[in-house]
Design a protein around this motif. Structure first.
Motif, short mmCIF file in Angstrom:
data_model
loop_
_atom_site.label_atom_id
_atom_site.label_comp_id
_atom_site.label_asym_id
_atom_site.label_seq_id
_atom_site.Cartn_x
_atom_site.Cartn_y
_atom_site.Cartn_z
N TYR A 326 42.04 52.37 54.23
CA TYR A 326 41.78 51.24 53.33
C TYR A 326 40.31 50.85 53.35
O TYR A 326 39.75 50.46 52.30
N HIS A 386 36.01 43.66 48.22
CA HIS A 386 37.43 43.56 48.55
C HIS A 386 37.59 43.49 50.07
O HIS A 386 36.93 44.23 50.80
N THR A 388 40.75 43.47 52.96
CA THR A 388 42.20 43.60 53.20
C THR A 388 42.51 43.22 54.64
O THR A 388 41.69 43.39 55.55
N TYR A 405 50.16 44.29 52.72
CA TYR A 405 48.94 43.66 53.22
C TYR A 405 48.44 42.65 52.20
O TYR A 405 48.89 42.60 51.04
N TYR A 406 47.48 41.81 52.66
CA TYR A 406 46.80 40.87 51.77
C TYR A 406 45.49 41.50 51.32
O TYR A 406 44.83 42.21 52.09
N ALA A 407 45.08 41.23 50.09
CA ALA A 407 43.78 41.66 49.59
C ALA A 407 43.10 40.48 48.90
O ALA A 407 43.68 39.86 48.00
N CYS A 426 49.77 43.08 48.41
CA CYS A 426 49.86 44.47 47.97
C CYS A 426 50.94 45.20 48.75
O CYS A 426 51.18 44.93 49.93
#
Length: 449
Positions: A326, A386, A388, A405-407, A426
């Motif tokens: 990521y 971004h 994450t 996960y959070y983004a 996400c």
């Protein structure tokens, strides 16, 4: 040009016994040295369609054959449907002829054609047919005479099983990855594993028994993900003349049942040499049952531990590899590299958002859509980053991984102050690609929608 051969042998056993062994193709790996494994693809009355794995001149070959069984005439005819080079075509028959109530003549006929009618191919097939025919007839004679005179006391079949509250794919991977057994199993000292073809393995292994002695065995394994692995030992311990086995994985509610099955024939002439003076066939049966059963059960219990640990948690190695994936993927996006970012999706990857009317589908569509968005962003002079976090990982059967996960997206105007632009959750489905990962499906849900 077709070639024909005939091999024959006399057997001191009734014709019905001999024919029964020829007709029972499921027992062939336990009787005939060249035969590794047979799967029945179709059976209709007296007709069978089979896939056969067998050794020929030291190589493992597989082909499909159709057999016609004639119990009245004591004849089994066969014809290969799909041959393995250098064989272009092959057929023949087993003919069982009673000479008396207790003596039988067996004739094994072959006709064959070589690829390109090449002389070297013809010679290769003649050697293979000659060697295998003689080995099969000798083994058939031994098996039939043993059944006729002694019953089947030297042959032993048994099964052990272990319940696993985990993934059948993980159990299969443990059993399939035999090259890792020296690090995973206490009774395995050394392994050499090669795969001449997908699903076909040649395994040489040094195994330590309870008394500390080490035995070297060589096996051919036919692997069927993720249901079973069958094998036949070609290089055997001194006490055995035949050893075939199968690992089977059966899905049940809440987990899988793993079974280990063995069929062995004890070499009676070696009993006293191996087990000591005055040892009997009964002693040998007990010894073999305990030794093989102990090793198989140990292997299944370690497979159980492996599968259940993978289901219960996520290894640090896996978690770290996903974090690195990521980090790289988001940097590509933030650097405006839409095409390279799209390459982190599979060719048929999907990128869906609850804020968009339709998902992006396929790597080309994802790249084109993201390129348009990044070009529009560049025209505004804004920079976006971004971030994450709160990553959750769920391993799935077949090596896939589900992540949640959070983004967050942070937007900064040139000369201005950074602000939170977007908050999302996400969910990805990822697949292995080499040493890394690719996204097969991504769902992004905007918190403000």
């Amino acid at each position: 040009m077709a070639k024909e051969t005939e091999h024959r042998i006399k057997v001191q056993a009734p014709a019905a016994v001999v024919y029964g062994l020829v007709a029972d193709v499921a027992a062939w790996p336990s009787i005939f040295p060249p035969t590794v494994h047979i799967e029945c693809l179709e059976r209709n009355g007296s007709t069978e369609r089979l896939q056969i794995w067998a050794t020929a001149n030291g190589e493992v070959k597989t082909w499909t054959s159709r057999r016609e069984l004639d119990a009245d005439e004591l004849r089994v005819s066969f014809r290969q449907e799909r041959s393995a080079p250098p064989v272009a075509a092959m057929g023949g028959a087993w003919i069982v002829e009673p000479l008396s109530d207790t003596e039988t003549l067996v004739r094994l006929l072959h006709d064959f054609e070589a690829v390109g009618d090449d002389p070297e191919n013809v010679a290769w097939i003649e050697r293979a047919v000659g060697h295998n025919s003689e080995a099969e007839l000798a083994a058939l004679k031994e098996a039939a005479e043993r059944v006729a005179t002694e019953g089947e006391g030297a042959t032993l079949t048994f099964t052990d099983e272990v319940w696993v509250a985990g993934s059948g794919a993980d159990v299969y991977d443990f059993l399939n990855e035999a090259d890792r057994w020296p690090d995973r199993l206490p009774h395995v000292d050394k392994v050499s594993l090669t795969e001449p073809a997908p699903g076909l393995q040649e395994l040489e292994m040094d195994t330590r028994t309870g008394d500390g002695s080490v035995h070297t065995t060589k096996s051919i394994r036919v692997c069927r993900p993720h249901s079973h692995i069958v094998y036949k030992q070609l290089h055997l311990p001194a006490l055995l003349s035949v050893h075939t086995g199968q690992w089977t994985i059966v899905a049940e509610p809440g987990g899988v049942l793993v079974r280990s099955a063995h069929t062995v024939t004890i070499k009676e002439s070696a009993i006293e040499e191996v087990l000591g003076d005055h040892a009997t066939l009964a002693d040998a049966r007990t010894f073999i049952r305990e030794a093989l059963g102990r090793n198989s059960t140990t292997t299944m219990r370690h497979a159980k531990e492996y599968a259940e640990s993978r289901g219960a948690g996520v290894s640090a190695e896996l978690y770290t590899s996903l974090q690195a994936f990521y980090a790289r993927q988001m940097r590509l996006l933030d650097n405006g590299e839409a095409e390279r970012w799209a390459e982190t999706f599979t060719e048929d990857g999907v990128f869906a958002q609850n804020a968009k009317p339709r998902p992006m589908s396929g790597r080309a569509d994802i790249a084109a859509s993201m390129r348009r968005g990044l070009d529009r962003l560049a025209a505004t002079g804004l920079r976006r980053r971004h971030w994450t976090g709160m990553l959750e990982v769920e391993p799935l059967p077949g090596g896939e991984v589900r992540t949640n996960y959070y983004a967050l997206v942070i937007s900064t105007p040139k000369g201005g102050k950074a602000e939170l632009y977007l908050s999302t959750t996400c969910s990805d489905l990822l697949v292995r690609w080499g040493n890394g990962w690719l996204v097969r499906h991504r769902q992004v849900d905007h918190d403000n929608v």
